[in-house]
Design an enzyme around this catalytic site. Sequence first.
Site, mmCIF file in Angstrom:
data_model
loop_
_atom_site.group_PDB
_atom_site.id
_atom_site.type_symbol
_atom_site.label_atom_id
_atom_site.label_comp_id
_atom_site.label_asym_id
_atom_site.label_seq_id
_atom_site.Cartn_x
_atom_site.Cartn_y
_atom_site.Cartn_z
ATOM 1 N N HIS A 170 -46.432 12.959 66.372
ATOM 2 C CA HIS A 170 -46.983 11.610 66.206
ATOM 3 C C HIS A 170 -47.727 11.485 64.872
ATOM 4 O O HIS A 170 -47.423 10.615 64.052
ATOM 5 C CB HIS A 170 -47.929 11.303 67.376
ATOM 6 C CG HIS A 170 -48.565 9.949 67.303
ATOM 7 N ND1 HIS A 170 -48.091 8.874 68.017
ATOM 8 C CD2 HIS A 170 -49.620 9.477 66.584
ATOM 9 C CE1 HIS A 170 -48.834 7.803 67.746
ATOM 10 N NE2 HIS A 170 -49.778 8.150 66.881
ATOM 11 N N GLU A 171 -48.680 12.371 64.643
ATOM 12 C CA GLU A 171 -49.467 12.292 63.410
ATOM 13 C C GLU A 171 -48.586 12.603 62.200
ATOM 14 O O GLU A 171 -48.798 12.050 61.120
ATOM 15 C CB GLU A 171 -50.672 13.235 63.469
ATOM 16 C CG GLU A 171 -51.627 12.998 64.644
ATOM 17 C CD GLU A 171 -52.131 11.566 64.775
ATOM 18 O OE1 GLU A 171 -52.201 10.857 63.741
ATOM 19 O OE2 GLU A 171 -52.446 11.141 65.903
ATOM 20 N N GLU A 225 -48.138 2.527 63.432
ATOM 21 C CA GLU A 225 -47.846 3.073 64.764
ATOM 22 C C GLU A 225 -46.343 3.101 65.024
ATOM 23 O O GLU A 225 -45.860 3.936 65.787
ATOM 24 C CB GLU A 225 -48.559 2.257 65.851
ATOM 25 C CG GLU A 225 -50.023 2.615 66.040
ATOM 26 C CD GLU A 225 -50.268 4.082 66.403
ATOM 27 O OE1 GLU A 225 -49.564 4.623 67.272
ATOM 28 O OE2 GLU A 225 -51.170 4.683 65.802
HETATM 29 ZN ZN ZN Z 1 -51.059 6.778 65.880
#
Ligand code: ZN
Length: 508
Positions: free
Chosen positions: A272-273, A302
Amino acid sequence: MTESKTPVTETLKRFRELTGLIKQYGEILGVAYWDMRTGAPRKGIPLRSEAVGALSAESFRISTSDEMGELIDRLSSSATLPTLSRIDRRLVEESKKDYDRNRKLPPELYREYVVLTSQAESAWEELKENNDFPGFVPYLEKIIDFNRRFIELWGAKATPYDTLLDLYEPGLTTTELDRLFGELRGRLVPLVIAIAKDGNRPDTSFLEGTYDKETQKAFSKFILKEMGYDFEAGRLDESVHPFMTGLNLGDARITTRYLPHDLTSALFGTIHEGGHALYEQNIDPELAGTLLCSGTSMGIHESQSRLWENMVGRGRAFWQHYFPELKKHFPGKLDNVSAEAFYRGVNLVEPGFIRIDADELTYNLHIMIRYEIEKMLFNEGLSARDLPEVWNAKYMEALSIEPPNDSVGVLQDTHWSGGAFGYFPSYSLGNMYGAQIMDVANRKLPALDDQIAAGQLHPLKEWLTEQVYRHGKLLQPAEIIQSVSGQELKSSYLCDYLETKYKDIYHL
Ligand code: ZN
């Protein structure tokens, strides 16, 4: 009438100097923020907070100075603006927006608010631990009051809450979100119900066990390299809550959290990061050092983290290639598990209380609950002390579960203690943007799934760089989605993607 005699080139030079300085201060603040969350000594935090406050105030002062106002005025005049380069035009537009917004806040009021939210954030941690919502109410009431005053000073848009939404997703309105979320809810709720009732539940027992931390770290680094994360322009550290901070074009750092009994937390947190970081590392070098050198909105940011985490990282193709690699890292641990079983296991759908632990499908319902509550706070005058009751009723309605206490209910997120009202929708917007972008990727990149299944993630990364990353803030969120997909943001891509994926996993 006296016209300024200063040539445009001089004005532009000074404008670039000042905005460059704001960017540089932002970078130093980012380093301080990273340091505080990755191991700065606890005893140094109070003074560090003051240093951070002082530098933030200085940056705020420059961005709202009379000089900045004059520079923006001259550059945004109808005679001058069209003569500027595309980059300078956008830079003037962005700075004007910040300037107009920040000038409306009395500096003293702003300072009081910064102090209040910083106190509230540390109080929240303890109050959450102690399940003490009544103790949090006085903070929350003040923070909400401040935000109501800010909205008045900034000027309410169609509704007061629209003003807050615009802070995180420029141009987004409640009308638009009501529509998108309504559509999403209409298709996701029946799917969640069908899964609970008739779904073939995946086995997840193998995800628990003892997974050596150093090996988890090694695998996280391996996956990041595979994604194309540049370790010479970033680093991987540890923190309680994983995050990415984009300091400059050559420094996008990420953190993750290793749980010895849970293989997936660090793994998917890192991916995710890593998705956030790929965005920051691949902005066009022409924008380096300017305020345009960052992601264009929280929602688009996001979309990139979630696309990599869920659509790639929780995808079947990905594990066809990477499951044997994972087994090699953890000899003896996953011997009797197939790639397919692993794929199904990491996609378990289960309504739960905690947003950050939620699966890809029910996650959006957590966001909608927060969105509806925030609208009630700012558009309908809901008072802070009534939040637990509203919160619990909404969880019952959307997920058929009721939080046993406020720690795992209304107190669970840090956002409100920091005053970040209007932020939550970014997460679901990210899911929607991500699905719409992946739909195009799947059509434009021949055999994308086959490439992923062969461990070739670079073609996707290159394509995303071309379509999204390189633009930085040069394009607005609506322009990005239009230029990638030829359409405005739609909910149907996410619904289609989730229905297809989960009906298959659950044999529905
Ligand atoms: Zn995020």
